[in-house]
Motif scaffolding. Structure first.
Motif, PDB file in Angstrom:
ATOM      1  N   ILE A  29      39.442  67.085  56.828  1.00 58.30           N
ATOM      2  CA  ILE A  29      39.135  68.475  57.203  1.00 58.30           C
ATOM      3  C   ILE A  29      38.882  69.320  55.963  1.00 58.30           C
ATOM      4  N   GLU A  30      39.679  69.104  54.933  1.00 59.56           N
ATOM      5  CA  GLU A  30      39.456  69.852  53.687  1.00 59.56           C
ATOM      6  C   GLU A  30      38.112  69.485  53.068  1.00 59.56           C
ATOM      7  N   ARG A  31      37.732  68.214  53.170  1.00 60.21           N
ATOM      8  CA  ARG A  31      36.417  67.798  52.672  1.00 60.21           C
ATOM      9  C   ARG A  31      35.300  68.500  53.444  1.00 60.21           C
ATOM     10  N   MET A  32      35.447  68.618  54.764  1.00 61.52           N
ATOM     11  CA  MET A  32      34.414  69.281  55.548  1.00 61.52           C
ATOM     12  C   MET A  32      34.336  70.762  55.207  1.00 61.52           C
ATOM     13  N   ARG A  33      35.487  71.400  54.956  1.00 58.09           N
ATOM     14  CA  ARG A  33      35.448  72.808  54.533  1.00 58.09           C
ATOM     15  C   ARG A  33      34.652  72.972  53.252  1.00 58.09           C
ATOM     16  N   GLY A  34      34.799  72.005  52.348  1.00 59.54           N
ATOM     17  CA  GLY A  34      34.031  72.065  51.103  1.00 59.54           C
ATOM     18  C   GLY A  34      32.544  71.845  51.307  1.00 59.54           C
ATOM     19  N   ASP A  35      32.170  71.093  52.367  1.00 60.72           N
ATOM     20  CA  ASP A  35      30.751  70.841  52.629  1.00 60.72           C
ATOM     21  C   ASP A  35      30.063  72.004  53.336  1.00 60.72           C
ATOM     22  N   ILE A  36      30.873  72.923  53.886  1.00 59.65           N
ATOM     23  CA  ILE A  36      30.302  74.097  54.570  1.00 59.65           C
ATOM     24  C   ILE A  36      30.210  75.245  53.567  1.00 59.65           C
ATOM     25  N   ARG A  37      29.076  75.905  53.580  1.00 58.20           N
ATOM     26  CA  ARG A  37      28.852  76.989  52.627  1.00 58.20           C
ATOM     27  C   ARG A  37      28.310  78.210  53.381  1.00 58.20           C
ATOM     28  N   LEU A  38      28.890  79.374  53.074  1.00 58.01           N
ATOM     29  CA  LEU A  38      28.474  80.637  53.682  1.00 58.01           C
ATOM     30  C   LEU A  38      27.956  81.563  52.585  1.00 58.01           C
ATOM     31  N   GLN A  39      26.779  82.107  52.807  1.00 52.83           N
ATOM     32  CA  GLN A  39      26.165  82.998  51.827  1.00 52.83           C
ATOM     33  C   GLN A  39      25.681  84.254  52.531  1.00 52.83           C
ATOM     34  N   LEU A  40      26.168  85.415  52.070  1.00 50.50           N
ATOM     35  CA  LEU A  40      25.774  86.692  52.642  1.00 50.50           C
ATOM     36  C   LEU A  40      24.479  87.178  52.015  1.00 50.50           C
ATOM     37  N   LYS A  45      28.654  53.169  45.935  1.00 47.87           N
ATOM     38  CA  LYS A  45      28.266  52.970  47.318  1.00 47.87           C
ATOM     39  C   LYS A  45      29.035  53.935  48.230  1.00 47.87           C
ATOM     40  N   GLY A  46      28.324  54.849  48.871  1.00 43.57           N
ATOM     41  CA  GLY A  46      28.931  55.801  49.801  1.00 43.57           C
ATOM     42  C   GLY A  46      29.847  56.833  49.170  1.00 43.57           C
ATOM     43  N   ASN A  47      29.822  56.952  47.860  1.00 39.12           N
ATOM     44  CA  ASN A  47      30.704  57.895  47.150  1.00 39.12           C
ATOM     45  C   ASN A  47      30.022  59.264  47.078  1.00 39.12           C
ATOM     46  N   GLU A  48      30.183  60.053  48.121  1.00 35.91           N
ATOM     47  CA  GLU A  48      29.559  61.374  48.145  1.00 35.91           C
ATOM     48  C   GLU A  48      30.234  62.332  47.174  1.00 35.91           C
ATOM     49  N   ALA A  49      31.529  62.115  46.929  1.00 39.23           N
ATOM     50  CA  ALA A  49      32.213  62.977  45.963  1.00 39.23           C
ATOM     51  C   ALA A  49      31.610  62.816  44.575  1.00 39.23           C
ATOM     52  N   LEU A  50      31.254  61.560  44.213  1.00 39.89           N
ATOM     53  CA  LEU A  50      30.622  61.333  42.922  1.00 39.89           C
ATOM     54  C   LEU A  50      29.244  61.979  42.873  1.00 39.89           C
ATOM     55  N   VAL A  51      28.543  61.976  43.998  1.00 36.71           N
ATOM     56  CA  VAL A  51      27.240  62.625  44.052  1.00 36.71           C
ATOM     57  C   VAL A  51      27.375  64.120  43.789  1.00 36.71           C
ATOM     58  N   LEU A  52      28.364  64.730  44.435  1.00 37.49           N
ATOM     59  CA  LEU A  52      28.577  66.163  44.238  1.00 37.49           C
ATOM     60  C   LEU A  52      28.977  66.472  42.799  1.00 37.49           C
ATOM     61  N   LEU A  53      29.810  65.588  42.219  1.00 38.04           N
ATOM     62  CA  LEU A  53      30.203  65.794  40.827  1.00 38.04           C
ATOM     63  C   LEU A  53      28.999  65.702  39.889  1.00 38.04           C
ATOM     64  N   LEU A  54      28.162  64.663  40.089  1.00 36.90           N
ATOM     65  CA  LEU A  54      26.973  64.523  39.256  1.00 36.90           C
ATOM     66  C   LEU A  54      25.990  65.665  39.483  1.00 36.90           C
ATOM     67  N   ALA A  55      25.947  66.179  40.734  1.00 35.62           N
ATOM     68  CA  ALA A  55      25.056  67.312  41.007  1.00 35.62           C
ATOM     69  C   ALA A  55      25.498  68.543  40.235  1.00 35.62           C
ATOM     70  N   ARG A  56      26.805  68.757  40.168  1.00 36.61           N
ATOM     71  CA  ARG A  56      27.296  69.903  39.402  1.00 36.61           C
ATOM     72  C   ARG A  56      27.049  69.708  37.906  1.00 36.61           C
ATOM     73  N   VAL A  57      27.220  68.473  37.435  1.00 29.42           N
ATOM     74  CA  VAL A  57      26.975  68.202  36.009  1.00 29.42           C
ATOM     75  C   VAL A  57      25.497  68.374  35.683  1.00 29.42           C
ATOM     76  N   ALA A  58      24.635  67.879  36.575  1.00 32.56           N
ATOM     77  CA  ALA A  58      23.197  67.940  36.312  1.00 32.56           C
ATOM     78  C   ALA A  58      22.671  69.369  36.386  1.00 32.56           C
ATOM     79  N   ILE A  74      22.539  62.834  49.979  1.00 32.02           N
ATOM     80  CA  ILE A  74      23.244  63.918  50.683  1.00 32.02           C
ATOM     81  C   ILE A  74      22.196  64.946  51.086  1.00 32.02           C
ATOM     82  N   TYR A  75      22.183  65.234  52.377  1.00 28.76           N
ATOM     83  CA  TYR A  75      21.214  66.185  52.912  1.00 28.76           C
ATOM     84  C   TYR A  75      21.943  67.481  53.274  1.00 28.76           C
ATOM     85  N   ARG A  76      21.257  68.569  53.105  1.00 27.69           N
ATOM     86  CA  ARG A  76      21.815  69.889  53.417  1.00 27.69           C
ATOM     87  C   ARG A  76      20.842  70.639  54.333  1.00 27.69           C
ATOM     88  N   SER A  77      21.392  71.208  55.387  1.00 32.97           N
ATOM     89  CA  SER A  77      20.602  72.041  56.303  1.00 32.97           C
ATOM     90  C   SER A  77      21.254  73.415  56.391  1.00 32.97           C
TER      91      SER A  77
END
Length: 546
Positions: free
Chosen positions: A117-128, A532-545, A50-53
Motif C-alpha cells: 500500500i505504501e508503494r502504491m501511495r508513492g506511485d500516485i502523484r497529485l499536481q495542482l 528483472k521486475g525491479n521497478e524500485a531500481l527503475v525509479l531510482l535510476l530515473a531520479r539519478v538520470a 514503467i508506464y504513467r497515465s
C-alpha cells in the motif's frame, strides 16, 4: 622553422607514448571498458518498463450565482483536495484497488500488505494547476492525478478510477458538510426557540401581573388620572349644587308645612317665582354646557316639572273656588278639619328626596373616584420600578429574539444550500481529460542510461590504464632509463621469445578469454536477477538520470 620541427617532434613523441601505453595495457583497457559496459547494457535491457497515465480533473464553480444561494462549503479548494486525497489514499481504498486490478502481484509475495500500500501511495502523484487572478491570490481551477505501473492498460484504468474517486468524495464531502451545517443550525434553532418561548412566557406573565404599571402605559395612566381628577372636581361641584338645592327645598317645605294656607293664598306667584329662578339657572348652565350634560338635563326636568305643578295648582285653585262657592257656610261651633296635603308640598318632598338620593349617588361616586385616583397614582409611582424590571427582562428577550431571527435566516439559507448540493449544483469536479494507455514508457530512459553507461565505461577504462601506469615502476624504454639515471647505457638487448614462450602466451590468452567470457556471463546473470521486475531500481535510476 626550428619551433615547428620541435612541435612536430613533441607530437610524435606523445603519440608514440600513447601507442606504447596502449600496446602494454590494451587488454586491461578492454576489460575495464567491456565489463561495465556489459553490466550497464544488460541492466538497461533487463529493466522493466514503467508506464504513467494522467487524468486532468476540472473544478467547476458553483452553477447557481452566490447572491442567490450562498454555499455553506467555504473551505479553499486546495484544502478540500488535500482532505479528499487523504480519503482516496486511505488503506481501505488502496487495498480495494489492489485486489480489484491485481496490482503488485510479485511484490505482494515478498513484502507485507502495508508495504504494498505504501508503494502504491508513492506511485500516485497529485499536481495542482492554478490560475493567477488579477489582484487575488492563486486560485486552483484544476488538478492532475497520475499513476504509474508496468501495464499501460491497467495504469490508465487505475488512474481513471482514482479520478472518479475524487469526484465522488467531493460530492459526498460537500453534501455531508451542507447536511451537517443544516443539522447544527436546526439544533441551535430549536434550543433558541425553547429559550425564546420561556422568555415570552416570563414577559407575558410580567405584563399580566403588572398590568397598568408598564412603561408604555404611563401616558394612558396620566391621561386617565387627569380625567379622574376632572370628574372629581365636577362631582364636587355637583354636590355643592345639590346641597344648595336641598337647603332651598328644605326651607320651602318648612314654610309650606308651617303655613298651610299660605300656599293657596298666592300659589301662582310662588310657583312663577321659583319657575323663573329655575329658568335662569337652566339658561346659565346652557351657556357653559351642552344639552346632554347631566346638570342641564336635570335643570330642564325641574323646569318642566315646575311648569306642570304650576298648571296643576292653578287648576286646583279654580276647583276649590268653585267648590267653596257651592258649599254652605260653616257652623262656628264645629271643629275645623285638618288641612290636606297639597300637591305643592308633595312635589317639594319628592324633589327633596331626589336631591338626597342624588347626593348619596354623588358621595358614592366621589369615593369610587378617589379610590380610582389612588390606584392610578400608585400605578404611576410604580412605573419607574416596573420599567427597570421590564428593561432587564426585555433585554434578554430582545437579544434572544434577534438571535432566533438570525438563526432562522441562516437555517433557511443552509436548507437552500443543502438542496443545491443534493442537486449537484454546487462546485463539482469533472474529468476534463481522462487517462489513456500510454505506448511510450515513462521510465527508464534507456538512451540516456546507455550514454551514461558508455561514458562511465570509457572513463573507467582510461582511469584503470592511468592507475596501472602510475603503479608500474619498471622501465619500458631506453630513454626512460637514461632520464632516470646518469649511468651511460652501453647496450640494449631486445626480448628473446622462444617457442615455449609463445605456447605459454597462447594458453594464457585462452584462459584469460575464457575467464573474461565467464565473468561477462556472470555479470549479465547477476544484472538480470537484480533488474528483472525491479521497478524500485527503475525509479531510482530515473531520479539519478534526471
Amino acid at each position: 622553422m626550428v619551433e615547428e620541427t620541435r612541435s612536430a617532434t613533441r607530437s610524435r613523441s606523445q603519440v608514440d607514448t600513447v601507442l606504447a601505453v596502449w600496446s602494454r595495457r590494451k587488454w586491461l583497457a578492454i576489460l575495464a571498458f567491456v565489463a561495465p559496459l556489459a553490466a550497464g547494457v544488460s541492466l538497461i535491457a533487463f529493466l522493466p518498463n514503467i508506464y504513467r497515465s494522467a487524468a486532468t480533473v476540472l473544478a467547476e464553480r458553483q452553477q447557481v450565482p452566490d447572491f442567490f444561494v450562498r454555499s455553506t462549503v467555504t473551505s479553499a479548494i486546495e484544502t478540500r483536495i488535500q482532505t479528499i486525497s487523504q480519503e482516496v489514499l486511505s488503506r481501505s481504498r488502496l487495498e480495494a484497488l489492489i485486489n480489484r486490478f491485481g496490482l503488485y502481484a510479485d511484490l505482494r509475495e515478498r513484502v507485507p500488505l502495508e508495504g504494498v500500500i505504501e508503494r502504491m501511495r508513492g506511485d500516485i502523484r497529485l499536481q495542482l494547476k492554478s490560475l493567477e487572478l488579477k489582484g487575488l491570490r492563486e486560485a486552483s481551477v484544476a488538478f492532475t492525478i497520475s499513476y504509474q505501473g508496468s501495464d499501460p492498460g491497467t495504469v490508465s484504468l487505475v488512474t481513471n478510477t482514482l479520478a472518479s474517486f475524487y469526484n465522488e468524495e467531493n460530492v459526498k464531502a460537500r453534501e455531508r458538510q451542507a447536511t451537517g451545517t443544516t443539522e447544527f443550525l436546526k439544533v441551535q434553532l430549536g434550543e433558541t426557540k425553547k429559550r425564546l418561548d420561556g422568555l415570552e412566557q416570563q414577559v407575558s406573565g410580567f405584563k399580566r401581573r403588572h398590568l397598568g404599571e408598564l412603561p408604555q402605559q404611563m401616558d394612558a395612566n396620566l391621561t386617565t388620572l387627569e380625567h379622574l381628577h376632572a370628574q372629581l372636581r365636577q362631582n364636587a361641584d355637583s354636590q355643592t349644587r345639590a346641597t344648595e338645592r336641598r337647603q332651598t327645598l328644605s326651607s320651602q317645605l318648612a314654610e309650606a308645612e308651617s303655613a298651610p294656607g299660605a300656599p293657596f293664598a298666592s300659589p301662582e306667584l310662588r310657583e312663577a317665582a321659583r319657575l323663573a329662578q329655575k329658568k335662569e339657572d337652566l339658561a346659565r348652565l346652557r351657556t357653559q354646557f351642552s344639552d346632554k350634560y347631566p346638570d342641564v338635563v336635570m335643570a330642564a326636568a325641574e323646569v318642566a316639572a315646575l311648569e306642570r305643578d304650576l298648571a296643576a295648582a292653578k287648576a286646583l285653585e279654580r276647583e276649590r273656588a268653585a267648590a267653596k262657592a257651592r258649599q254652605p257656610k260653616p257652623n262656628p261651633e264645629e271643629k275645623p278639619t285638618a288641612t290636606p296635603v297639597t300637591p305643592y308640598v308633595l312635589r317639594l318632598k319628592e324633589a327633596l328626596s331626589e336631591v338626597q338620593t342624588e347626593l348619596k349617588i354623588l358621595k358614592t361616586e366621589e369615593g369610587r373616584l378617589q379610590a380610582a385616583i389612588a390606584a392610578y397614582q400608585a400605578r404611576v409611582e410604580n412605573v419607574p420600578k416596573r420599567e427597570q424590571e421590564f428593561m432587564e427582562l426585555s433585554r434578554d428577550y430582545a437579544s434572544t429574539r434577534e438571535l432566533y431571527g438570525s438563526l432562522m435566516k441562516r437555517y433557511e439559507e443552509a436548507q437552500l444550500a443543502e438542496t443545491m448540493e443534493q442537486g449537484q449544483k454546487g462546485e463539482q469536479f469533472r474529468v476534463l481529460d481522462p487517462a489513456v494507455p500510454n505506448a511510450q514508457p515513462a521510465a527508464p530512459n534507456r538512451l540516456r542510461l546507455l550514454l551514461m553507461t558508455l561514458a562511465g565505461a570509457i572513463g573507467l577504462a582510461v582511469g584503470g590504464v592511468l592507475l596501472a601506469e602510475h603503479l608500474d615502476t619498471s622501465f619500458h624504454e631506453v630513454d626512460d632509463l637514461r632520464t632516470f639515471s646518469n649511468v651511460p647505457v652501453l647496450v640494449s638487448i631486445p626480448r628473446i621469445v622462444t617457442p615455449t614462450d609463445l605456447r605459454r602466451r597462447w594458453w594464457r590468452m585462452r584462459l584469460a578469454a575464457t575467464a573474461a567470457c565467464v565473468g561477462l556471463v556472470m555479470i549479465v546473470g547477476i544484472v538480470y536477477v537484480a533488474a528483472k521486475g525491479n521497478e524500485a531500481l527503475v525509479l531510482l535510476l530515473a531520479r539519478v538520470a534526471s
